[in-house]
Each structure stands twice: as C-alpha cells, then as structure tokens.
Design a protein around this motif. Structure first.
Motif, PDB file in Angstrom:
ATOM      1  N   ASN A 259       0.814  -1.227   0.000  1.00  0.00           N
ATOM      2  CA  ASN A 259       0.000   0.000   0.000  1.00  0.00           C
ATOM      3  C   ASN A 259       0.844   1.272   0.000  1.00  0.00           C
ATOM      4  O   ASN A 259       0.303   2.364   0.182  1.00  0.00           O
ATOM      5  CB  ASN A 259      -0.942   0.008   1.214  1.00  0.00           C
ATOM      6  N   ARG A 260       2.135   1.135  -0.198  1.00  0.00           N
ATOM      7  CA  ARG A 260       3.001   2.313  -0.184  1.00  0.00           C
ATOM      8  C   ARG A 260       2.635   3.240  -1.336  1.00  0.00           C
ATOM      9  O   ARG A 260       2.218   2.801  -2.409  1.00  0.00           O
ATOM     10  CB  ARG A 260       4.466   1.887  -0.263  1.00  0.00           C
ATOM     11  N   LYS A 261       2.802   4.551  -1.120  1.00  0.00           N
ATOM     12  CA  LYS A 261       2.307   5.555  -2.060  1.00  0.00           C
ATOM     13  C   LYS A 261       3.419   6.066  -2.985  1.00  0.00           C
ATOM     14  O   LYS A 261       4.602   5.971  -2.677  1.00  0.00           O
ATOM     15  CB  LYS A 261       1.702   6.730  -1.279  1.00  0.00           C
ATOM     16  N   PRO A 262       3.017   6.664  -4.124  1.00  0.00           N
ATOM     17  CA  PRO A 262       4.014   7.209  -5.052  1.00  0.00           C
ATOM     18  C   PRO A 262       4.758   8.389  -4.440  1.00  0.00           C
ATOM     19  O   PRO A 262       4.189   9.165  -3.673  1.00  0.00           O
ATOM     20  CB  PRO A 262       3.171   7.672  -6.248  1.00  0.00           C
ATOM     21  N   PRO A 263       6.034   8.552  -4.803  1.00  0.00           N
ATOM     22  CA  PRO A 263       6.799   9.694  -4.314  1.00  0.00           C
ATOM     23  C   PRO A 263       6.490  10.945  -5.122  1.00  0.00           C
ATOM     24  O   PRO A 263       6.398  10.897  -6.355  1.00  0.00           O
ATOM     25  CB  PRO A 263       8.249   9.257  -4.535  1.00  0.00           C
ATOM     26  N   GLY A 264       6.290  12.064  -4.443  1.00  0.00           N
ATOM     27  CA  GLY A 264       6.043  13.312  -5.149  1.00  0.00           C
ATOM     28  C   GLY A 264       4.874  13.202  -6.098  1.00  0.00           C
ATOM     29  O   GLY A 264       3.781  12.767  -5.732  1.00  0.00           O
ATOM     30  N   THR A 265       5.101  13.565  -7.356  1.00  0.00           N
ATOM     31  CA  THR A 265       4.069  13.444  -8.386  1.00  0.00           C
ATOM     32  C   THR A 265       4.305  12.213  -9.247  1.00  0.00           C
ATOM     33  O   THR A 265       3.789  12.114 -10.364  1.00  0.00           O
ATOM     34  CB  THR A 265       4.042  14.695  -9.276  1.00  0.00           C
ATOM     35  N   GLY A 266       5.105  11.267  -8.747  1.00  0.00           N
ATOM     36  CA  GLY A 266       5.401  10.058  -9.491  1.00  0.00           C
ATOM     37  C   GLY A 266       4.224   9.095  -9.511  1.00  0.00           C
ATOM     38  O   GLY A 266       3.168   9.352  -8.919  1.00  0.00           O
ATOM     39  N   THR A 267       4.413   7.971 -10.177  1.00  0.00           N
ATOM     40  CA  THR A 267       3.341   6.983 -10.318  1.00  0.00           C
ATOM     41  C   THR A 267       3.713   5.627  -9.730  1.00  0.00           C
ATOM     42  O   THR A 267       2.908   4.695  -9.766  1.00  0.00           O
ATOM     43  CB  THR A 267       2.993   6.792 -11.806  1.00  0.00           C
ATOM     44  N   ILE A 268       4.927   5.495  -9.191  1.00  0.00           N
ATOM     45  CA  ILE A 268       5.367   4.229  -8.631  1.00  0.00           C
ATOM     46  C   ILE A 268       4.726   4.026  -7.259  1.00  0.00           C
ATOM     47  O   ILE A 268       4.804   4.898  -6.392  1.00  0.00           O
ATOM     48  CB  ILE A 268       6.895   4.197  -8.486  1.00  0.00           C
ATOM     49  N   GLU A 269       4.102   2.890  -7.046  1.00  0.00           N
ATOM     50  CA  GLU A 269       3.488   2.607  -5.756  1.00  0.00           C
ATOM     51  C   GLU A 269       3.673   1.136  -5.411  1.00  0.00           C
ATOM     52  O   GLU A 269       4.072   0.330  -6.247  1.00  0.00           O
ATOM     53  CB  GLU A 269       2.005   2.969  -5.784  1.00  0.00           C
ATOM     54  N   GLY A 270       3.386   0.815  -4.161  1.00  0.00           N
ATOM     55  CA  GLY A 270       3.559  -0.559  -3.720  1.00  0.00           C
ATOM     56  C   GLY A 270       4.962  -0.818  -3.208  1.00  0.00           C
ATOM     57  O   GLY A 270       5.685   0.099  -2.801  1.00  0.00           O
ATOM     58  N   ASP A 271       5.373  -2.067  -3.233  1.00  0.00           N
ATOM     59  CA  ASP A 271       6.647  -2.489  -2.643  1.00  0.00           C
ATOM     60  C   ASP A 271       7.813  -2.206  -3.595  1.00  0.00           C
ATOM     61  O   ASP A 271       8.379  -3.114  -4.199  1.00  0.00           O
ATOM     62  CB  ASP A 271       6.569  -3.982  -2.310  1.00  0.00           C
ATOM     63  N   HIS A 272       8.143  -0.920  -3.750  1.00  0.00           N
ATOM     64  CA  HIS A 272       9.227  -0.497  -4.630  1.00  0.00           C
ATOM     65  C   HIS A 272      10.112   0.522  -3.923  1.00  0.00           C
ATOM     66  O   HIS A 272       9.664   1.227  -3.005  1.00  0.00           O
ATOM     67  CB  HIS A 272       8.685   0.120  -5.918  1.00  0.00           C
ATOM     68  N   VAL A 273      11.344   0.616  -4.373  1.00  0.00           N
ATOM     69  CA  VAL A 273      12.266   1.625  -3.856  1.00  0.00           C
ATOM     70  C   VAL A 273      11.711   3.017  -4.138  1.00  0.00           C
ATOM     71  O   VAL A 273      11.179   3.273  -5.223  1.00  0.00           O
ATOM     72  CB  VAL A 273      13.653   1.458  -4.511  1.00  0.00           C
ATOM     73  N   SER A 274      11.806   3.913  -3.163  1.00  0.00           N
ATOM     74  CA  SER A 274      11.460   5.345  -3.202  1.00  0.00           C
ATOM     75  C   SER A 274      10.002   5.630  -2.875  1.00  0.00           C
ATOM     76  O   SER A 274       9.624   6.790  -2.770  1.00  0.00           O
ATOM     77  CB  SER A 274      11.811   5.991  -4.552  1.00  0.00           C
ATOM     78  N   THR A 275       9.155   4.612  -2.695  1.00  0.00           N
ATOM     79  CA  THR A 275       7.783   4.866  -2.265  1.00  0.00           C
ATOM     80  C   THR A 275       7.763   5.230  -0.783  1.00  0.00           C
ATOM     81  O   THR A 275       8.710   4.971  -0.053  1.00  0.00           O
ATOM     82  CB  THR A 275       6.908   3.627  -2.498  1.00  0.00           C
TER      83      THR A 275
END
Length: 338
Positions: A259-275
């Motif tokens: 459930n991790r959220k995207p960084p800034g105005t990015g679109t990456i979410e979930g179990d990824h680096v930088s979320t």
C-alpha cells in the motif's frame, strides 16, 4: 622534489583531471531501471528512436548494449553529455577530445559517430558488417556551451551492438583511465556539518524541483521516478523531514508494503524503492484492570458505588509532543549528478 608556483600547481592539477574517462558508464554496467520498469537504457545515456518497433537492451552474454533500429528512415540517436561535471569549461574548452566507439554491425547501413560542442562538430560514418573501432576527435570551441558524443543511424532495422565508448582530453582515446565521475550517479549521500551540497551533488532537502537540461545523465537514472516536470524532465524527490527505511522487497517486515504511495508526483506505488508511507500507530488496546478487595457497604443514607468491568474505559491522553519519533539528528540529504 617538484615544486610549483600557484599557476604551475593549477596546471598540474588540471592535467591530472584531464587524464580521466569523460564517458560515464562506458561499458554499460549500470542499468538502474532496467529490471524494475523494463527501462533498457543504460545509466547516463539518452536514447531516442522516433520510428516504430525500435528497441534497446543489454545482452548479458556478450556484454553489449544492443540497439535495434526501427523500420523506415527515421533517425535513432544514442548519446551522452561529456560536459556534465563541475568546472568542465576549465578542462575542456579549446582542448582536443578523443572518443572511441567499439561496436559490431550485423546488417550493413550507415552508422554515424559525432562529437559536437554546439558550434563545431566532427562525424565519422561506418557502413559494413563486422567489428569496428571508431575514433573521433574534436577541438572544443572556446564558446562551447556543451559537449556531446552521439551514435546515430537512419538505416531501417539495422542492429548496432556497442561494447564500449570511452574518451578523454588528448589526441588518443585511452580505455583504462578512471572515470571523471567518482562514484555512482543517482546515489544518495548525507552530511552532518553543512547545509550546502558539494558541487557534484544536488540537495534533496528543498521543495521539489525539475532537473534542467544540464543534468541529462541524472535524468536518465531517475527516469521520472519522482514525477515529470513541465519541461519533460525528471523531478527530484523532497526528503525534508523524512526517515529512511530499507526496501521491504517481499519480506513480511513491512506489513503495509503493498500500500506504499508514489513519491512526489510520481506513479510508482507498492513495494518499490522510493515509495513512502504516512506515519501510523500500531493498532492496540490499553487494558484497564480492576480489583475489588473490600466489600462495599450500603446504608440507607450512603451512596452506592458500582464498578462495571465490562464497559469501555479510556486512558488519559499524553501531552509530550506532536509525533512519535526516536532520538535523531537532522542531516542534509543529497543526490549525485556528476
């Protein structure tokens, strides 16, 4: 023992700097986003093919960057800025730069290797099948604003397998020189005794900003991970006030990783680096225990006290602060661009 006056020392220092490889990631060993987002462009490089069905990948068996040109006569470019490091003008202006490209062509067609400073340029064209080592030189104009090495082709469906690209100041390109970039572009650093980042790093403790066109190599590494700006370049992440946490990577340590959220105005979410995750308390109860060790006596004029252990009670609010946190020290976070 050699001694130098001020000018002699500076000349010797600049000479030592000139014995550096100007190409970052010259043998394509770094692909920060290759696996996670199928982004096959090696770090530091800019790739564009305006036709359909063009592709770029890395062959682990041959250790080559494989560019498959699209069909049709549209232009494919694969390039890198050589001027993206502090004080580059002192080192490169009015100097001869030599760059060597080691490549293989399996289909005949024109492939161009170009050194350009925006004012002057030099291009060598190869056409054939087999292995080639192409060296191109350019004397950088004293008014140059940038310096680029570009590999390009308009030949339909040509396959270009590039092993290495390296270059330096001088009349001969030397492969085994240390890179002008000391470290890895995109790595995060931190400082305890300054608010000002070193010249080759950018602060992450500021309002998010879009990278300018002078940071093409860092832009290729970030690849819009933190969002894209109005000019089409990557945004930097805003790390002000945040703690860092190791990537969960499928473990059960972070139960909310998906459930991790995207960084800034990015679109990456979930179990990824930088979320990122918002602060939260672990769901829990504060149990209240009761004991009655004396009989409650009730007279005709006394009040009756009843303790109901089955009802919900509340603990008192603590008033120590506005957040839950460990002991900590504020540090300057930065990201390396050169």
């Amino acid at each position: 023992m050699k001694t130098f006056d001020n000018k002699g020392y500076i000349d010797e220092h600049l000479y030592a700097l000139q014995q550096r490889n100007l190409i970052y990631n010259h043998d394509f060993r770094y692909f920060s986003n290759q696996i996670e987002f199928n982004y096959g462009i090696p770090d530091g490089w800019c790739y564009e093919d305006k036709g359909a069905n063009g592709s770029i990948n890395f062959d682990k068996n041959t250790e080559r960057c494989i560019i498959k040109k699209s069909g049709g006569n549209s232009l494919m470019t694969f390039k890198q800025a050589l001027h993206e490091f502090p004080r580059w003008k002192q080192m490169l202006l009015e100097k001869v730069i030599s760059v060597k490209v080691v490549l293989n062509l399996s289909i005949a067609g024109d492939v161009s290797m170009t050194l350009s400073d925006g004012i002057d340029s030099n291009t060598i064209v190869k056409n054939g099948i087999g292995d080639f080592e192409v060296e191109v030189e350019l004397k950088v104009n004293k008014a140059a604003k940038s310096v680029w090495i570009t590999i390009s082709s308009s030949a339909p469906s040509i396959v270009i397998a590039i092993s290495k690209v390296y270059g330096n100041v001088g009349l001969i390109a030397i492969e085994n020189l240390p890179c002008i970039v000391q470290g890895i572009i995109g790595e995060r650093k931190q400082y305890i005794a300054t608010k000002n980042p070193p010249a080759e790093e950018l602060s992450l403790c500021q309002a998010p900003v879009e990278l300018s066109n002078d940071y093409s190599r860092l832009n290729s590494v970030i690849n819009n991970r933190f969002g894209k700006g109005q000019n089409g370049n990557s945004m930097l992440i805003d790390m002000r006030g945040y703690f860092s946490r190791a990537w969960n990577n499928g473990a059960k340590v972070d139960p909310d990783a998906t459930n991790r959220k995207p960084p800034g105005t990015g679109t990456i979410e979930g179990d990824h680096v930088s979320t990122f995750e918002q602060d939260i308390f672990l769901k829990h109860d504060h149990e209240l225990g009761f004991s009655i060790d004396k009989t409650i006596l009730m007279g005709d004029k006394s009040s009756t006290t009843i303790i109901n252990t089955a009802s919900t009670s509340k603990t008192k609010e603590t008033a120590d602060g506005k957040e839950t946190r460990p002991k900590n020290i504020a540090e300057l976070y930065t990201i390396k661009w050169a």
